[in-house]
Design an enzyme around this catalytic site. Structure first.
Site, PDB file in Angstrom:
ATOM      1  N   HIS A  53       0.859  -1.185   0.000  1.00 36.27           N
ATOM      2  CA  HIS A  53       0.000   0.000   0.000  1.00 36.27           C
ATOM      3  C   HIS A  53       0.895   1.235   0.000  1.00 36.27           C
ATOM      4  O   HIS A  53       2.038   1.193   0.475  1.00 36.27           O
ATOM      5  CB  HIS A  53      -0.885   0.018   1.235  1.00 36.27           C
ATOM      6  N   GLU A  55       0.989   3.909   1.812  1.00 35.57           N
ATOM      7  CA  GLU A  55       1.496   4.313   3.124  1.00 35.57           C
ATOM      8  C   GLU A  55       2.682   3.459   3.560  1.00 35.57           C
ATOM      9  O   GLU A  55       3.704   3.973   4.023  1.00 35.57           O
ATOM     10  CB  GLU A  55       0.405   4.193   4.201  1.00 35.57           C
ATOM     11  N   CYS A  83      -6.121   1.855   5.898  1.00 29.97           N
ATOM     12  CA  CYS A  83      -6.738   0.609   6.331  1.00 29.97           C
ATOM     13  C   CYS A  83      -6.121   0.201   7.675  1.00 29.97           C
ATOM     14  O   CYS A  83      -5.147   0.815   8.123  1.00 29.97           O
ATOM     15  CB  CYS A  83      -6.500  -0.483   5.284  1.00 29.97           C
ATOM     16  N   CYS A  86      -2.291  -0.396   7.474  1.00 31.14           N
ATOM     17  CA  CYS A  86      -1.512   0.835   7.333  1.00 31.14           C
ATOM     18  C   CYS A  86      -1.553   1.664   8.615  1.00 31.14           C
ATOM     19  O   CYS A  86      -0.549   2.273   8.997  1.00 31.14           O
ATOM     20  CB  CYS A  86      -2.007   1.633   6.144  1.00 31.14           C
TER      21      CYS A  86
END
Length: 150
Positions: A53, A55, A83, A86
């Site tokens: 992801h 992040e 999420c 993260c």
């Protein structure tokens, strides 16, 4: 100190991710004096890695550059509410401030769903600011998914 948003750079990363066929999410890590340390867009499909992801990638790069697993006094800008995975990474890295654009009622882990920072087991809670360029972030995501459904 005057607030300066780096969401425009996060949006650039998100657009680039979308152009690669990834969900268009972008993230930027900024150091305490206002320098961009790292930036990334989603690369889960490209890397065949469910943890890639935006992040996580931006945090990994910033930690590598600082030679530390902690990013104390750093700020993270991300186009979508992180999420739970993260959010946990943000906490583990000790990010001081989190700014995000679009809310994610389905998969978010900050204001929705797991609310990671609200758990008693959460060792570090960043300051959280939502809705930063939220409309632009939301429109980018909606446009991407509308194109997938067409």
């Amino acid at each position: 100190m005057v607030f300066r948003s780096f969401m425009d750079q996060a949006l650039e990363e998100a657009r680039a991710a979308g152009a690669r066929g990834e969900v268009p999410v972008g993230a930027v890590v900024v150091d305490p004096v206002g320098n961009v340390v790292s930036k990334a867009g989603n690369r889960t499909r490209e890397l065949s890695d469910p943890t890639a992801h935006a992040e996580v990638l931006a945090i990994r790069q910033a930690c590598k550059l600082s030679a530390s697993e902690r990013l104390v006094d750093h700020t993270l800008y991300v186009t979508l509410e992180p999420c739970p995975m993260c959010a946990a990474a943000i906490s583990a890295a000790r990010i001081k401030r989190l700014y995000y654009g679009a809310a994610d009622p389905k998969s978010g882990g900050v204001a929705h769903g797991a609310r990671v920072f609200d758990h008693p087991q959460c060792h570090h809670r960043p300051e959280v600011f939502d809705g930063i360029d939220g409309l632009a972030c939301e429109e980018l995501l909606k446009g991407f998914f509308a194109g997938k459904r067409a």
